[in-house]
Design a protein around this motif. Structure first.
Motif, PDB file in Angstrom:
ATOM      1  N   ASP A 299      38.891  37.716  71.818  1.00 25.42           N
ATOM      2  CA  ASP A 299      37.935  37.809  70.470  1.00 25.42           C
ATOM      3  C   ASP A 299      38.892  38.165  69.390  1.00 25.42           C
ATOM      4  OD1 ASP A 299      36.105  36.898  72.251  1.00 25.42           O
ATOM      5  OD2 ASP A 299      34.660  38.650  72.165  1.00 25.42           O
ATOM      6  N   LEU A 300      39.766  39.175  69.671  1.00 22.63           N
ATOM      7  CA  LEU A 300      40.383  39.920  68.458  1.00 22.63           C
ATOM      8  C   LEU A 300      41.591  38.967  68.041  1.00 22.63           C
ATOM      9  CD1 LEU A 300      41.326  41.903  66.521  1.00 22.63           C
ATOM     10  CD2 LEU A 300      42.544  43.351  68.407  1.00 22.63           C
ATOM     11  N   ILE A 301      42.191  38.421  69.383  1.00 20.86           N
ATOM     12  CA  ILE A 301      43.398  37.532  68.912  1.00 20.86           C
ATOM     13  C   ILE A 301      42.832  36.278  68.299  1.00 20.86           C
ATOM     14  CG2 ILE A 301      45.106  35.876  70.048  1.00 20.86           C
ATOM     15  CD1 ILE A 301      45.704  38.273  71.934  1.00 20.86           C
ATOM     16  N   LEU A 302      41.839  35.708  68.789  1.00 21.46           N
ATOM     17  CA  LEU A 302      41.217  34.481  68.273  1.00 21.46           C
ATOM     18  C   LEU A 302      40.833  34.581  66.988  1.00 21.46           C
ATOM     19  CD1 LEU A 302      39.569  32.691  71.227  1.00 21.46           C
ATOM     20  CD2 LEU A 302      41.750  32.195  70.192  1.00 21.46           C
ATOM     21  N   GLY A 303      40.180  35.529  66.714  1.00 18.64           N
ATOM     22  CA  GLY A 303      39.203  35.891  65.248  1.00 18.64           C
ATOM     23  C   GLY A 303      40.300  36.343  64.343  1.00 18.64           C
ATOM     24  N   LYS A 304      41.638  36.933  64.640  1.00 16.01           N
ATOM     25  CA  LYS A 304      42.410  37.642  63.491  1.00 16.01           C
ATOM     26  C   LYS A 304      43.979  37.211  63.661  1.00 16.01           C
ATOM     27  CE  LYS A 304      39.147  40.602  62.095  1.00 16.01           C
ATOM     28  NZ  LYS A 304      38.859  40.552  60.866  1.00 16.01           N
ATOM     29  N   PHE A 305      44.415  36.496  64.837  1.00 15.09           N
ATOM     30  CA  PHE A 305      45.746  36.695  65.084  1.00 15.09           C
ATOM     31  C   PHE A 305      46.289  35.137  65.700  1.00 15.09           C
ATOM     32  CE2 PHE A 305      44.908  41.038  65.463  1.00 15.09           C
ATOM     33  CZ  PHE A 305      45.808  41.464  64.254  1.00 15.09           C
ATOM     34  N   SER A 306      45.202  34.118  65.433  1.00 18.29           N
ATOM     35  CA  SER A 306      45.515  32.890  66.004  1.00 18.29           C
ATOM     36  C   SER A 306      46.680  32.064  65.651  1.00 18.29           C
ATOM     37  CB  SER A 306      44.194  31.941  66.043  1.00 18.29           C
ATOM     38  OG  SER A 306      43.721  31.941  64.761  1.00 18.29           O
ATOM     39  N   ASP A 307      46.928  32.442  64.242  1.00 20.20           N
ATOM     40  CA  ASP A 307      48.194  31.905  63.743  1.00 20.20           C
ATOM     41  C   ASP A 307      49.495  32.295  64.217  1.00 20.20           C
ATOM     42  OD1 ASP A 307      47.856  34.500  62.775  1.00 20.20           O
ATOM     43  OD2 ASP A 307      48.707  34.074  60.914  1.00 20.20           O
ATOM     44  N   ILE A 308      49.594  33.377  65.033  1.00 20.45           N
ATOM     45  CA  ILE A 308      50.618  34.103  65.597  1.00 20.45           C
ATOM     46  C   ILE A 308      50.696  33.673  67.104  1.00 20.45           C
ATOM     47  CG2 ILE A 308      50.172  36.365  65.323  1.00 20.45           C
ATOM     48  CD1 ILE A 308      52.969  36.871  64.476  1.00 20.45           C
ATOM     49  N   CYS A 309      49.395  33.812  67.631  1.00 16.04           N
ATOM     50  CA  CYS A 309      49.341  34.197  69.122  1.00 16.04           C
ATOM     51  C   CYS A 309      48.561  33.046  69.437  1.00 16.04           C
ATOM     52  CB  CYS A 309      48.874  35.340  69.354  1.00 16.04           C
ATOM     53  SG  CYS A 309      49.036  35.671  71.251  1.00 16.04           S
ATOM     54  N   GLU A 310      48.885  31.897  70.271  1.00 12.91           N
ATOM     55  CA  GLU A 310      48.221  31.012  71.107  1.00 12.91           C
ATOM     56  C   GLU A 310      47.261  31.673  72.250  1.00 12.91           C
ATOM     57  OE1 GLU A 310      49.385  27.243  71.798  1.00 12.91           O
ATOM     58  OE2 GLU A 310      51.028  27.186  70.383  1.00 12.91           O
ATOM     59  N   PHE A 311      46.072  31.218  72.356  1.00 11.68           N
ATOM     60  CA  PHE A 311      45.352  31.937  73.660  1.00 11.68           C
ATOM     61  C   PHE A 311      44.698  30.643  74.098  1.00 11.68           C
ATOM     62  CE2 PHE A 311      42.598  34.235  75.994  1.00 11.68           C
ATOM     63  CZ  PHE A 311      43.219  35.764  75.987  1.00 11.68           C
ATOM     64  N   HIS A 312      44.885  30.520  75.451  1.00 11.65           N
ATOM     65  CA  HIS A 312      44.473  29.446  76.265  1.00 11.65           C
ATOM     66  C   HIS A 312      43.720  30.146  77.713  1.00 11.65           C
ATOM     67  CE1 HIS A 312      46.382  26.194  73.972  1.00 11.65           C
ATOM     68  NE2 HIS A 312      47.336  27.193  74.241  1.00 11.65           N
ATOM     69  N   THR A 313      42.526  30.069  77.676  1.00 10.74           N
ATOM     70  CA  THR A 313      41.747  30.445  78.927  1.00 10.74           C
ATOM     71  C   THR A 313      41.190  29.226  79.649  1.00 10.74           C
ATOM     72  OG1 THR A 313      40.612  32.287  77.620  1.00 10.74           O
ATOM     73  CG2 THR A 313      39.713  31.396  79.859  1.00 10.74           C
ATOM     74  N   MET A 314      42.252  28.902  80.765  1.00 13.15           N
ATOM     75  CA  MET A 314      42.344  27.752  81.472  1.00 13.15           C
ATOM     76  C   MET A 314      41.521  27.815  82.885  1.00 13.15           C
ATOM     77  SD  MET A 314      44.483  25.982  79.355  1.00 13.15           S
ATOM     78  CE  MET A 314      44.847  24.767  80.371  1.00 13.15           C
ATOM     79  N   GLY A 315      41.045  29.168  83.402  1.00  9.03           N
ATOM     80  CA  GLY A 315      40.638  29.242  84.507  1.00  9.03           C
ATOM     81  C   GLY A 315      39.113  29.207  84.121  1.00  9.03           C
TER      82      GLY A 315
END
Length: 206
Positions: free
Chosen positions: A81-97
């Motif tokens: 939630d923190l990465i997607l909400g605040k840092f998605s420009d610098i950190c891609e986040f993929h929940t694949m499972g």
């Protein structure tokens, strides 16, 4: 507390000076820099938490990074939630499972999702602009042979960019992965609240 005498303080200072000189001599020989293969495994808690600590370090240093989660499903977690909400420009986040295998109860679907996660992981690792890529719980997928360990080892050895760090978490890391890793940490379980009837809690586990 025993009062230190001037002689005690002098001996301590001399001892620390010798230790520093020896340490500085060792550090002077450590000049190489390269991307590391880092494995967090073992039965103890903290494998993913420690890995996310490194991801947040990258974010703090304005270094591009990425996360692929192999097993964990779509439930909300603090890190995601923190990465997607605040840092998605610098950190891609993929929940694949879609959850642990005993939850999905569909082996073919689990294999399909693990293969898709591995394909995304390879894409992100190949991108040299990514300073670090976290493959969260990939060891679980490897343990059940949803992904071929030989393919993973060969890819990391032959295609990972020289300066890219790759972090792989999960219990029961395969020997082949441990063999090629630069840094391996095994989390040892001493006590866990689950054994006392305490379920996973927000802010601690997720």
């Amino acid at each position: 507390m025993t009062q230190e005498t001037p002689d005690d303080l002098t001996r301590h200072a001399t001892k620390m000076a010798k230790k520093k000189a020896a340490r500085d001599k060792i550090m002077a020989t450590k000049t190489d820099k390269r991307g590391l293969i880092i494995v967090h495994t073992g039965k103890g808690k903290g494998k993913s938490s420690a890995a996310f600590g490194m991801i947040f370090r990258c974010i703090a240093h304005d270094m591009k990074c990425a996360v692929v989660q192999f097993i964990k499903g779509g439930m909300s977690t603090g890190e995601r939630d923190l990465i997607l909400g605040k840092f998605s420009d610098i950190c891609e986040f993929h929940t694949m499972g879609e959850g642990f295998t005993w939850e999905t109860q569909d082996k073919s679907r689990d294999i399909e999702m693990a293969q898709a996660a591995w394909a995304k992981a390879k894409e992100l690792i190949r991108d040299p602009s990514n300073h670090m890529v976290l493959l969260d719980e990939i060891n679980i997928a490897l343990r059940y042979d949803y992904i071929d360990i030989n393919e993973v080892v060969t890819f990391l050895a032959e295609e990972k960019p020289d300066m890219t760090h790759v972090v792989l978490t999960g219990r029961n890391a395969k020997d082949e992965l441990i063999e090629i890793a630069d840094l391996v940490t095994e989390m040892e379980l001493i006590k866990h609240p689950f054994r006392s009837g305490i379920k996973a809690q927000i802010g601690v586990e997720f």
